[in-house]
Design a protein around this motif. Structure first.
Motif, PDB file in Angstrom:
ATOM      1  N   LEU A 107      47.033  50.850  27.586  1.00  0.00           N
ATOM      2  CA  LEU A 107      47.085  51.684  28.797  1.00  0.00           C
ATOM      3  C   LEU A 107      45.672  51.720  29.372  1.00  0.00           C
ATOM      4  N   SER A 108      45.445  51.002  30.456  1.00  0.00           N
ATOM      5  CA  SER A 108      44.052  50.853  30.871  1.00  0.00           C
ATOM      6  C   SER A 108      43.709  51.616  32.153  1.00  0.00           C
ATOM      7  N   ILE A 109      42.421  51.799  32.331  1.00  0.00           N
ATOM      8  CA  ILE A 109      41.890  52.414  33.551  1.00  0.00           C
ATOM      9  C   ILE A 109      40.807  51.453  34.066  1.00  0.00           C
ATOM     10  N   TYR A 110      40.973  50.949  35.288  1.00  0.00           N
ATOM     11  CA  TYR A 110      40.078  49.894  35.771  1.00  0.00           C
ATOM     12  C   TYR A 110      39.877  50.036  37.267  1.00  0.00           C
ATOM     13  N   ASN A 111      38.942  49.257  37.804  1.00  0.00           N
ATOM     14  CA  ASN A 111      38.727  49.315  39.256  1.00  0.00           C
ATOM     15  C   ASN A 111      38.964  47.985  39.977  1.00  0.00           C
ATOM     16  N   THR A 112      38.405  46.899  39.431  1.00  0.00           N
ATOM     17  CA  THR A 112      38.422  45.641  40.189  1.00  0.00           C
ATOM     18  C   THR A 112      39.825  45.031  40.223  1.00  0.00           C
ATOM     19  N   LEU A 113      40.337  44.914  41.443  1.00  0.00           N
ATOM     20  CA  LEU A 113      41.706  44.424  41.603  1.00  0.00           C
ATOM     21  C   LEU A 113      41.848  43.027  41.010  1.00  0.00           C
ATOM     22  N   GLY A 114      42.941  42.827  40.325  1.00  0.00           N
ATOM     23  CA  GLY A 114      43.231  41.512  39.768  1.00  0.00           C
ATOM     24  C   GLY A 114      42.397  41.161  38.553  1.00  0.00           C
ATOM     25  N   SER A 115      41.611  42.103  38.055  1.00  0.00           N
ATOM     26  CA  SER A 115      40.731  41.784  36.926  1.00  0.00           C
ATOM     27  C   SER A 115      41.554  41.472  35.680  1.00  0.00           C
ATOM     28  N   SER A 116      40.903  40.822  34.721  1.00  0.00           N
ATOM     29  CA  SER A 116      41.601  40.420  33.500  1.00  0.00           C
ATOM     30  C   SER A 116      42.231  41.633  32.828  1.00  0.00           C
ATOM     31  N   LEU A 117      41.511  42.756  32.829  1.00  0.00           N
ATOM     32  CA  LEU A 117      42.026  43.947  32.138  1.00  0.00           C
ATOM     33  C   LEU A 117      43.367  44.385  32.717  1.00  0.00           C
ATOM     34  N   SER A 118      43.458  44.374  34.044  1.00  0.00           N
ATOM     35  CA  SER A 118      44.710  44.844  34.650  1.00  0.00           C
ATOM     36  C   SER A 118      45.861  43.932  34.264  1.00  0.00           C
ATOM     37  N   ARG A 119      45.542  42.672  34.022  1.00  0.00           N
ATOM     38  CA  ARG A 119      46.624  41.727  33.748  1.00  0.00           C
ATOM     39  C   ARG A 119      47.034  41.651  32.279  1.00  0.00           C
ATOM     40  N   VAL A 120      46.209  42.193  31.400  1.00  0.00           N
ATOM     41  CA  VAL A 120      46.613  42.161  29.978  1.00  0.00           C
ATOM     42  C   VAL A 120      47.115  43.532  29.511  1.00  0.00           C
ATOM     43  N   SER A 121      47.221  44.475  30.434  1.00  0.00           N
ATOM     44  CA  SER A 121      47.612  45.830  30.035  1.00  0.00           C
ATOM     45  C   SER A 121      49.110  46.051  30.202  1.00  0.00           C
ATOM     46  N   ASN A 122      49.668  46.955  29.400  1.00  0.00           N
ATOM     47  CA  ASN A 122      51.070  47.331  29.601  1.00  0.00           C
ATOM     48  C   ASN A 122      51.188  48.182  30.859  1.00  0.00           C
ATOM     49  N   ILE A 123      50.306  49.152  30.989  1.00  0.00           N
ATOM     50  CA  ILE A 123      50.242  49.941  32.224  1.00  0.00           C
ATOM     51  C   ILE A 123      48.760  50.118  32.563  1.00  0.00           C
ATOM     52  N   SER A 124      48.437  49.955  33.845  1.00  0.00           N
ATOM     53  CA  SER A 124      47.032  50.172  34.196  1.00  0.00           C
ATOM     54  C   SER A 124      46.934  51.056  35.424  1.00  0.00           C
ATOM     55  N   LEU A 125      45.983  51.956  35.395  1.00  0.00           N
ATOM     56  CA  LEU A 125      45.745  52.848  36.526  1.00  0.00           C
ATOM     57  C   LEU A 125      44.472  52.387  37.222  1.00  0.00           C
ATOM     58  N   ASN A 126      44.553  52.234  38.532  1.00  0.00           N
ATOM     59  CA  ASN A 126      43.400  51.754  39.284  1.00  0.00           C
ATOM     60  C   ASN A 126      42.586  52.932  39.815  1.00  0.00           C
ATOM     61  N   LEU A 127      41.270  52.766  39.817  1.00  0.00           N
ATOM     62  CA  LEU A 127      40.401  53.850  40.277  1.00  0.00           C
ATOM     63  C   LEU A 127      40.473  54.056  41.785  1.00  0.00           C
ATOM     64  N   ASN A 128      40.875  53.004  42.483  1.00  0.00           N
ATOM     65  CA  ASN A 128      40.962  53.093  43.959  1.00  0.00           C
ATOM     66  C   ASN A 128      39.648  53.488  44.605  1.00  0.00           C
ATOM     67  N   CYS A 129      38.526  53.139  44.002  1.00  0.00           N
ATOM     68  CA  CYS A 129      37.274  53.583  44.642  1.00  0.00           C
ATOM     69  C   CYS A 129      36.613  52.452  45.423  1.00  0.00           C
ATOM     70  N   GLY A 130      37.314  51.332  45.591  1.00  0.00           N
ATOM     71  CA  GLY A 130      36.747  50.218  46.358  1.00  0.00           C
ATOM     72  C   GLY A 130      35.658  49.531  45.550  1.00  0.00           C
ATOM     73  N   PRO A 131      35.144  48.431  46.085  1.00  0.00           N
ATOM     74  CA  PRO A 131      34.134  47.692  45.318  1.00  0.00           C
ATOM     75  C   PRO A 131      32.891  48.547  45.065  1.00  0.00           C
TER      76      PRO A 131
END
Ligand code: G6P
Length: 588
Positions: A363-387
């Protein structure tokens, strides 16, 4: 860690690549280079220094050709020299590449290749260009060549390669390092980061690990390392070029600090269903592990402290680079929460690779869209804070914290949780507006060689974060500590005038922390108190508004960000690009 990029189309490649390099400078900035091909001529321009100064010297943006590659370096193998800068050509100068990552078996490969190849640099990257040359000479087929080369390389790599006899094609391949294709009109891009080509297109294809891509100005073909064709849909990214401008601010870092009212609010905008599922999984976890690096690790520490009160299972937080014993402990009932702004930190991704097969839920928390972390997670929450461009994490940290609060409030069934965080975010502006009142403290920090940051309980991770900011931006030795620990060593270091920043809002830890501040002061320390209430122990008081106790970490961090930023300015450091650092640490 190093930014790589490539362009193929109808326009001149060099100016586009130069702009892309500037955009990716946060990834590494000790040297840079560009290579283009025009009418059988391969041009390579590279040097050491920041991109603007290299450009002034050798006009990176002026080279003929509408195909090219470029690199901005953060040195790993080999010092900061022109020879070690990328792009690296093969011996016959017909093949040129840029690389991000680390080739672990480069010494062995180098020995094998040195009989037939002249190796000029000390880098692991150059070895790949000779290896490609060796393979390419057999069949003159780039895809086959790269497939064979991929089998011989150990470690992590994202590569972009051009061949002088294939002027209409550009090749990329990746394993454990990011690579993204930008889809333009009659032109295409390959890059470590979307920001490098966002002016031209927001349609992208994210390459997965162990894939090779062949890109022309109007086609994109992906195969895996076994040569199987892969079809992949494009993704539209909701980022705009405006997100990466400095606007009226003198640096990205201070712009990002001032964005925090809106970024904290944006962090709350999660897809309801996904968010609920995330929290449900968390509730059902039998063993919870949280990991991160740098600032993201400090969030992991805060999260652990808060989460422990709301779940029945044990919760551990660990540094991604120190994961061994935690990996041992994870089984198929375990939940792993990786936290990362970039979603590309190598140590963190390695932890996931090590536990994914055990059935651990990610269950991950990340910012960069399409990053490796978002793609290997079961569920990921995006920070939505832009670059986030400034190398030191600022807005991403408070966005991570906002998501942590949202999760905790959901677990605690706090009905008006979101409203509480929104109210808190409105106070950010007030705290940041007091930057002028920090002047005396900035002078004190500027003259100091060592600064201590003290906090107890949920303020301890903020003390760590405050110290990290000051180190990164102002290059002052700073230590964040659990306030109660000063008696076990640090007091021996206190001299007349040593600054101690005490993070001490009014909560259960207040009195104990005041006592620790007094112990420091008795030995000559100058005490800077961050609190909603003044105290006679403080030589300087930085006032913060009174908020709910659990929300203090977010508000008390803000003056620490300002202190680090303005001390850096006082020292004439560039806070956006601290020396020797890089934002996205894609090597172990
Ligand atoms: C680098 C950055 C830090 C960041 C850390 C972890 O050191 O300079 O600001 O906290 O990496 O990065 P991540 O992208 O995983 O949050």
């Amino acid at each position: 860690m190093c930014g790589i990029t490539g362009y193929i189309g109808k326009k001149d490649a060099a100016p586009i690549l130069l702009q892309a390099l500037k955009r990716m400078e946060y990834r590494g900035y000790d040297s840079a280079g560009i290579s283009t091909i025009h009418k059988d001529n391969v041009t390579i321009k590279k040097d050491i220094g920041r991109i603007d100064s290299i450009n002034e010297k050798i006009e990176l943006g002026k080279a003929e050709g509408s195909i090219g590659i470029a690199h901005t370096r953060w040195a790993t193998h080999g010092g900061v020299t022109k020879e070690n800068a990328h792009p690296h050509p093969s011996c016959n100068q017909e093949i040129v590449l840029v690389h991000n990552g680390i080739i672990e078996n480069y010494q062995k490969l180098s020995k094998e290749l040195s009989n037939n190849h002249e190796i000029i640099s000390e880098t692991d990257s150059e070895i790949i260009s000779h290896l490609i040359e060796e393979e390419y000479n057999k069949e003159k087929d780039p895809l086959k060549t790269l497939k064979n080369v991929s089998k011989k390389l150990e470690g992590s790599f994202a590569l972009i390669v051009i061949f002088n006899d294939k002027k209409d094609e550009i090749y990329g391949m990746r394993k454990y390092a990011p690579l993204i294709v930008g889809i333009g009109k009659q032109e295409n891009f390959i890059s470590s980061d979307i920001v490098s080509f966002i002016d031209y297109t927001d349609n992208v294809i994210f390459l997965e690990d162990k894939e090779i891509v062949r890109v022309t100005s109007n086609s994109i073909e992906i195969v895996n390392f076994d040569g199987d064709k892969i079809s992949r849909d494009k993704t539209h990214v909701a980022w705009e070029a405006a997100d990466i401008s400095k606007e009226e601010f003198s640096h990205h870092t201070i712009k990002e600090i001032h964005e925090q009212t809106s970024t904290v609010q944006n962090a709350l905008k999660q897809d309801d269903e996904k968010f609920k599922e995330f929290v449900e999984k968390l509730k059902s976890g039998k063993n919870i592990f949280i990991t991160g690096s740098g600032s993201s690790f400090h969030i992991a520490l805060i999260f652990r402290k808060m989460l422990t009160k709301f779940v029945n299972s044990p919760v551990q937080a660990f540094l991604s680079s120190e994961a061994e014993e935690y990996i041992e402990l994870m089984n198929n009932n375990a939940i792993l929460i990786p936290i990362s702004q970039s979603g590309e930190t190598a140590d963190l991704l390695e932890v996931i690779r090590n536990v994914k097969d055990k059935g651990v839920t990610i269950l991950s928390i990340y910012n960069t869209l399409g990053s490796s972390l978002s793609r290997v997670s079961n569920i990921s929450l995006n920070l939505n804070c832009g670059p986030e461009i400034g190398v030191a994490a600022t807005k991403s940290f408070t966005s991570q914290l906002a998501i942590v609060y949202k999760i905790i409030f959901e677990l605690g069934e706090v009905k008006n949780g979101n409203e509480m965080i929104i109210e808190l975010s409105k106070k950010i502006k007030d705290v940041l507006s007091k930057e002028k009142s920090l002047q005396e403290i900035i002078e004190l920090l500027n003259e100091s060689n060592d600064v201590y940051f003290l906090g107890r309980a949920i303020h301890h991770p903020i003390a760590l974060e405050g110290a990290l900011k000051l180190k990164e931006l102002a290059y002052i030795h700073a230590e964040g500590m659990a306030a109660g620990e000063i008696k076990h060593g640090t007091l021996a270091l206190v001299e007349e005038g040593t600054p101690a920043i005490i993070i001490n809002p009014k909560d259960e830890s207040y009195d104990d922390t005041i006592n620790n501040a007094a112990e420091m002061k008795a030995r000559g320390a100058k005490i800077i108190g961050i609190s909603s209430e003044n105290n006679e122990v403080y030589d300087h008081w930085i006032e913060i508004p009174q908020v709910e106790k659990i929300l203090y970490p977010l508000i008390e961090l803000l003056p620490l960000q300002l202190l680090a930023y303005y001390t850096a300015i006082r020292k004439k450091n560039n806070p956006d690009y601290p020396r020797n650092l890089a934002k996205s640490v894609t090597v172990k």
